[in-house]
Motif scaffolding. Structure first.
Motif, PDB file in Angstrom:
ATOM      1  N   ALA A   1       0.821  -1.223   0.000  1.00 53.72           N
ATOM      2  CA  ALA A   1       0.000   0.000   0.000  1.00 53.72           C
ATOM      3  C   ALA A   1       0.851   1.268   0.000  1.00 53.72           C
ATOM      4  O   ALA A   1       0.489   2.252  -0.635  1.00 53.72           O
ATOM      5  N   CYS A   2       1.982   1.251   0.686  1.00 55.84           N
ATOM      6  CA  CYS A   2       2.804   2.457   0.765  1.00 55.84           C
ATOM      7  C   CYS A   2       3.470   2.796  -0.563  1.00 55.84           C
ATOM      8  O   CYS A   2       3.929   3.920  -0.751  1.00 55.84           O
TER       9      CYS A   2
ATOM     10  N   THR B   1       1.941   2.048  -3.665  1.00 58.56           N
ATOM     11  CA  THR B   1       0.989   1.891  -4.755  1.00 58.56           C
ATOM     12  C   THR B   1      -0.066   2.981  -4.722  1.00 58.56           C
ATOM     13  O   THR B   1      -0.866   3.047  -3.787  1.00 58.56           O
ATOM     14  N   LYS B   2      -0.068   3.813  -5.734  1.00 58.72           N
ATOM     15  CA  LYS B   2      -1.041   4.901  -5.822  1.00 58.72           C
ATOM     16  C   LYS B   2      -2.471   4.360  -5.775  1.00 58.72           C
ATOM     17  O   LYS B   2      -3.334   4.924  -5.118  1.00 58.72           O
ATOM     18  N   GLU B   3      -2.725   3.270  -6.461  1.00 54.36           N
ATOM     19  CA  GLU B   3      -4.074   2.718  -6.516  1.00 54.36           C
ATOM     20  C   GLU B   3      -4.580   2.308  -5.139  1.00 54.36           C
ATOM     21  O   GLU B   3      -5.755   2.393  -4.842  1.00 54.36           O
ATOM     22  N   LYS B   4      -3.683   1.866  -4.272  1.00 57.74           N
ATOM     23  CA  LYS B   4      -4.081   1.432  -2.934  1.00 57.74           C
ATOM     24  C   LYS B   4      -4.322   2.623  -2.011  1.00 57.74           C
ATOM     25  O   LYS B   4      -5.222   2.620  -1.197  1.00 57.74           O
ATOM     26  N   SER B   5      -3.499   3.656  -2.154  1.00 60.55           N
ATOM     27  CA  SER B   5      -3.586   4.790  -1.241  1.00 60.55           C
ATOM     28  C   SER B   5      -4.491   5.894  -1.765  1.00 60.55           C
ATOM     29  O   SER B   5      -4.951   6.730  -0.999  1.00 60.55           O
ATOM     30  N   GLY B   6      -4.718   5.931  -3.074  1.00 64.53           N
ATOM     31  CA  GLY B   6      -5.528   6.979  -3.663  1.00 64.53           C
ATOM     32  C   GLY B   6      -4.803   8.305  -3.790  1.00 64.53           C
ATOM     33  O   GLY B   6      -5.399   9.325  -4.093  1.00 64.53           O
ATOM     34  N   THR B   7      -3.512   8.309  -3.545  1.00 69.21           N
ATOM     35  CA  THR B   7      -2.746   9.544  -3.623  1.00 69.21           C
ATOM     36  C   THR B   7      -1.373   9.266  -4.214  1.00 69.21           C
ATOM     37  O   THR B   7      -0.914   8.126  -4.236  1.00 69.21           O
ATOM     38  N   GLU B   8      -0.733  10.305  -4.687  1.00 77.50           N
ATOM     39  CA  GLU B   8       0.634  10.168  -5.199  1.00 77.50           C
ATOM     40  C   GLU B   8       1.561   9.913  -4.019  1.00 77.50           C
ATOM     41  O   GLU B   8       1.660  10.746  -3.113  1.00 77.50           O
ATOM     42  N   MET B   9       2.191   8.777  -3.990  1.00 82.39           N
ATOM     43  CA  MET B   9       3.086   8.429  -2.902  1.00 82.39           C
ATOM     44  C   MET B   9       4.495   8.894  -3.250  1.00 82.39           C
ATOM     45  O   MET B   9       4.897   8.853  -4.405  1.00 82.39           O
ATOM     46  N   GLY B  10       5.210   9.310  -2.253  1.00 81.59           N
ATOM     47  CA  GLY B  10       6.589   9.725  -2.464  1.00 81.59           C
ATOM     48  C   GLY B  10       7.190  10.174  -1.150  1.00 81.59           C
ATOM     49  O   GLY B  10       6.534  10.154  -0.105  1.00 81.59           O
ATOM     50  N   MET B  11       8.444  10.579  -1.222  1.00 83.66           N
ATOM     51  CA  MET B  11       9.123  11.039  -0.019  1.00 83.66           C
ATOM     52  C   MET B  11      10.276  11.951  -0.390  1.00 83.66           C
ATOM     53  O   MET B  11      10.786  11.918  -1.511  1.00 83.66           O
ATOM     54  N   TYR B  12      10.661  12.743   0.578  1.00 81.35           N
ATOM     55  CA  TYR B  12      11.826  13.601   0.418  1.00 81.35           C
ATOM     56  C   TYR B  12      13.063  12.806   0.813  1.00 81.35           C
ATOM     57  O   TYR B  12      13.050  12.093   1.819  1.00 81.35           O
TER      58      TYR B  12
ATOM     59  N   LEU C   1      12.369   5.654 -10.312  1.00 86.34           N
ATOM     60  CA  LEU C   1      11.971   6.800  -9.486  1.00 86.34           C
ATOM     61  C   LEU C   1      11.690   8.011 -10.373  1.00 86.34           C
ATOM     62  O   LEU C   1      12.416   8.265 -11.330  1.00 86.34           O
ATOM     63  N   ARG C   2      10.660   8.763 -10.008  1.00 83.75           N
ATOM     64  CA  ARG C   2      10.396  10.056 -10.652  1.00 83.75           C
ATOM     65  C   ARG C   2      10.892  11.118  -9.666  1.00 83.75           C
ATOM     66  O   ARG C   2      10.567  11.078  -8.487  1.00 83.75           O
ATOM     67  N   TRP C   3      11.686  12.056 -10.171  1.00 87.35           N
ATOM     68  CA  TRP C   3      12.349  13.059  -9.347  1.00 87.35           C
ATOM     69  C   TRP C   3      11.746  14.444  -9.539  1.00 87.35           C
ATOM     70  O   TRP C   3      11.367  14.813 -10.649  1.00 87.35           O
ATOM     71  N   SER C   4      11.738  15.220  -8.463  1.00 82.07           N
ATOM     72  CA  SER C   4      11.491  16.658  -8.569  1.00 82.07           C
ATOM     73  C   SER C   4      12.331  17.337  -7.494  1.00 82.07           C
ATOM     74  O   SER C   4      12.656  16.734  -6.463  1.00 82.07           O
ATOM     75  N   ALA C   5      12.709  18.571  -7.774  1.00 80.10           N
ATOM     76  CA  ALA C   5      13.461  19.369  -6.808  1.00 80.10           C
ATOM     77  C   ALA C   5      12.534  20.471  -6.314  1.00 80.10           C
ATOM     78  O   ALA C   5      11.947  21.203  -7.120  1.00 80.10           O
ATOM     79  N   GLU C   6      12.375  20.556  -5.022  1.00 85.08           N
ATOM     80  CA  GLU C   6      11.447  21.514  -4.407  1.00 85.08           C
ATOM     81  C   GLU C   6      12.244  22.492  -3.540  1.00 85.08           C
ATOM     82  O   GLU C   6      13.308  22.154  -3.024  1.00 85.08           O
TER      83      GLU C   6
ATOM     84  N   MET D   1       7.888   4.261  -9.027  1.00 90.33           N
ATOM     85  CA  MET D   1       7.010   3.987 -10.157  1.00 90.33           C
ATOM     86  C   MET D   1       6.239   2.674  -9.968  1.00 90.33           C
ATOM     87  O   MET D   1       5.669   2.153 -10.915  1.00 90.33           O
ATOM     88  N   GLY D   2       6.206   2.175  -8.756  1.00 91.06           N
ATOM     89  CA  GLY D   2       5.430   0.983  -8.435  1.00 91.06           C
ATOM     90  C   GLY D   2       6.284  -0.105  -7.836  1.00 91.06           C
ATOM     91  O   GLY D   2       7.479  -0.196  -8.117  1.00 91.06           O
ATOM     92  N   PRO D   3       5.685  -0.947  -6.986  1.00 90.26           N
ATOM     93  CA  PRO D   3       6.453  -1.996  -6.302  1.00 90.26           C
ATOM     94  C   PRO D   3       7.145  -2.958  -7.259  1.00 90.26           C
ATOM     95  O   PRO D   3       8.216  -3.472  -6.958  1.00 90.26           O
ATOM     96  N   GLU D   4       6.555  -3.187  -8.416  1.00 91.99           N
ATOM     97  CA  GLU D   4       7.168  -4.112  -9.379  1.00 91.99           C
ATOM     98  C   GLU D   4       8.455  -3.542  -9.975  1.00 91.99           C
ATOM     99  O   GLU D   4       9.284  -4.285 -10.494  1.00 91.99           O
ATOM    100  N   LYS D   5       8.654  -2.221  -9.880  1.00 91.88           N
ATOM    101  CA  LYS D   5       9.868  -1.592 -10.418  1.00 91.88           C
ATOM    102  C   LYS D   5      10.861  -1.216  -9.319  1.00 91.88           C
ATOM    103  O   LYS D   5      11.947  -0.749  -9.608  1.00 91.88           O
ATOM    104  N   CYS D   6      10.464  -1.408  -8.069  1.00 89.74           N
ATOM    105  CA  CYS D   6      11.305  -0.996  -6.946  1.00 89.74           C
ATOM    106  C   CYS D   6      12.659  -1.696  -6.967  1.00 89.74           C
ATOM    107  O   CYS D   6      12.741  -2.904  -7.153  1.00 89.74           O
ATOM    108  N   ARG D   7      13.691  -0.915  -6.783  1.00 82.29           N
ATOM    109  CA  ARG D   7      15.039  -1.467  -6.616  1.00 82.29           C
ATOM    110  C   ARG D   7      15.327  -1.442  -5.114  1.00 82.29           C
ATOM    111  O   ARG D   7      15.870  -0.485  -4.591  1.00 82.29           O
TER     112      ARG D   7
END
Length: 187
Positions: free
Chosen positions: A35-36, A38-49, A65-70, A91-97
């Protein structure tokens, strides 16, 4: 970017240590179907700093990973944090390294806490989550090796002034919320 005193080789050593431990004897994502991650499970864009300097161990061209600088000043970061911070989304648990997943993925569900005496401890992560985590909700016993390694890692990480400031700020906010709750309940 916020300049960390932690070297790439140190982050790599920390990652290697945490690769040898896990909260449970199996992938805890099996409990909640990741769930942590997967967007479909949480209903929100998951990510972390990422922590200051943690970007040194990642390749921004890597497609998992999709990156942004804030701007740190635009978010709830310590006053000492000036400049850009990296936000990453898996980009999803199946792509997690898993061997190079971010620090806060590795130490979840625990988070560091510094009390008024300056002592470090670990507590269950208390931020509001857009999903249920059985490890937290059911207070499942965690592997002792995971807890010890996580404590060792955070003890080292908070030597960096920026990371210390973040952990201290989060700890103070946690204490303030607890005090407000106790006052509200009349305790």
């Amino acid at each position: 970017m916020i300049k960390s005193s932690i070297k790439k080789s140190t982050y790599e050593a920390i990652y290697r240590l945490l690769n040898r431990v896990s909260p449970l004897d199996y992938d805890c994502g099996e409990l909640c179907d990741a769930a942590c991650c997967t967007k479909e499970k949480s209903g929100t864009e998951m990510g972390m700093y990422l922590l200051p300097g943690e970007d040194k161990v990642h390749d921004r061209k890597d497609s998992w990973l999709r990156w942004s600088a804030e701007d740190a000043e635009d978010y709830d970061f310590p006053e000492s944090w000036k400049g850009k911070v990296y936000f990453v989304q898996c980009m999803g648990p199946e792509k997690c390294r898993r061997e190079i997943r971010p620090m806060q993925c590795r130490t979840f569900p625990l988070t560091p806490h510094i009390n008024d005496a300056g002592e470090l401890s670990l507590v269950y992560n208390d931020i509001e989550l857009p999903y249920r985590c059985p490890l937290i909700d059911e207070e499942m016993p965690l592997n002792e090796s995971f807890v010890k390694a996580t404590f060792t890692v955070w003890k080292h990480l908070i030597r960096d002034p920026f990371i210390y400031d973040l952990v201290k700020m989060d700890s103070e906010m946690r204490e303030m919320a607890l005090t407000e709750l106790m006052d509200k309940l009349g305790v």
